[in-house]
Design a protein around this motif. Sequence first.
Motif, PDB file in Angstrom:
ATOM      1  N   HIS A 173       0.842  -1.211   0.000  1.00  0.00           N
ATOM      2  CA  HIS A 173       0.000   0.000   0.000  1.00  0.00           C
ATOM      3  C   HIS A 173       0.875   1.258   0.000  1.00  0.00           C
ATOM      4  CE1 HIS A 173      -3.257   2.747   0.931  1.00  0.00           C
ATOM      5  NE2 HIS A 173      -2.563   3.170   1.992  1.00  0.00           N
ATOM      6  N   HIS A 174       1.903   1.290   0.863  1.00  0.00           N
ATOM      7  CA  HIS A 174       2.786   2.456   0.919  1.00  0.00           C
ATOM      8  C   HIS A 174       3.543   2.639  -0.393  1.00  0.00           C
ATOM      9  CE1 HIS A 174       2.118   3.675   5.020  1.00  0.00           C
ATOM     10  NE2 HIS A 174       2.272   2.423   5.437  1.00  0.00           N
ATOM     11  N   TRP A 175       3.965   1.557  -1.016  1.00  0.00           N
ATOM     12  CA  TRP A 175       4.657   1.656  -2.285  1.00  0.00           C
ATOM     13  C   TRP A 175       3.741   2.217  -3.362  1.00  0.00           C
ATOM     14  CZ3 TRP A 175       7.194  -3.869  -2.528  1.00  0.00           C
ATOM     15  CH2 TRP A 175       8.281  -3.915  -1.626  1.00  0.00           C
ATOM     16  N   LEU A 176       2.523   1.686  -3.414  1.00  0.00           N
ATOM     17  CA  LEU A 176       1.585   2.155  -4.440  1.00  0.00           C
ATOM     18  C   LEU A 176       1.176   3.603  -4.216  1.00  0.00           C
ATOM     19  CD1 LEU A 176      -0.625  -1.044  -4.836  1.00  0.00           C
ATOM     20  CD2 LEU A 176       1.163  -0.198  -6.371  1.00  0.00           C
ATOM     21  N   CYS A 177       1.014   4.035  -2.941  1.00  0.00           N
ATOM     22  CA  CYS A 177       0.688   5.434  -2.657  1.00  0.00           C
ATOM     23  C   CYS A 177       1.835   6.363  -3.083  1.00  0.00           C
ATOM     24  CB  CYS A 177       0.405   5.623  -1.164  1.00  0.00           C
ATOM     25  SG  CYS A 177      -1.197   4.959  -0.648  1.00  0.00           S
ATOM     26  N   ASN A 182       2.160  10.116  -9.913  1.00  0.00           N
ATOM     27  CA  ASN A 182       3.218  11.110 -10.047  1.00  0.00           C
ATOM     28  C   ASN A 182       4.400  10.601 -10.899  1.00  0.00           C
ATOM     29  OD1 ASN A 182       4.469   9.367  -8.283  1.00  0.00           O
ATOM     30  ND2 ASN A 182       4.471  10.803  -6.557  1.00  0.00           N
ATOM     31  N   GLY A 183       4.312   9.394 -11.418  1.00  0.00           N
ATOM     32  CA  GLY A 183       5.344   8.860 -12.293  1.00  0.00           C
ATOM     33  C   GLY A 183       6.639   8.498 -11.568  1.00  0.00           C
ATOM     34  N   SER A 184       6.608   8.496 -10.248  1.00  0.00           N
ATOM     35  CA  SER A 184       7.810   8.157  -9.476  1.00  0.00           C
ATOM     36  C   SER A 184       8.048   6.647  -9.487  1.00  0.00           C
ATOM     37  CB  SER A 184       7.654   8.603  -8.016  1.00  0.00           C
ATOM     38  OG  SER A 184       7.509   9.988  -7.950  1.00  0.00           O
TER      39      SER A 184
END
Length: 186
Positions: A173-177, A182-184
């Motif tokens: 979840h934290h990775w996907l957020c 934002n293309g990061s």
Amino acid sequence: HPNLVYDINVLREKINDAFVSLMQGYSPLSENVWVASADDEHLSVTEATVTRKLKAVSTSRAGGPDSLPNWTLKEYADILAPPIADILNTFQKCRVPRVGKLADVPPLPKVPTICDFIKDLRPISPMSTLSKVAEGIVIKKELKPIILSSVDSGQFGFIPGSSTTFALISMLHHWLCATDGNGSTI
């Protein structure tokens, strides 16, 4: 070890002296030590709680210095629970009776050949099963809620009802957020 061959009584004394020497820098706690706070309440133990704890006792483990077999506590939990609950409820001053602190301390070898009593022997002290039952009740009712209330919400290990699956879901979840819209990259 050939250098440590003694008469059984001398051997006992030498092992005892080695274990006692480890505690020489410590002074025993005073019998009058009692820590209390304004909101302290008497811990009340129910017969049902004691019955449940006694039925969960492992019969394959040693009973401790009181020589009370664990199978007896487990088999007769319904009969023994009321008097044990009464005994536990009499600890008004939050003190464990002296008999609950007694333990046999047999030496357990750390290595196959013992050369030094202090380095090569480990003192183990099995507690009585009733002391373990009382300890488990205090931990569950008093200590565990305090500790769990101060644990970080991102902690997943050793938390009841949590698992590594929850840790992986949280991490994903934290990775996907972090990459959401934002293309990061991570």
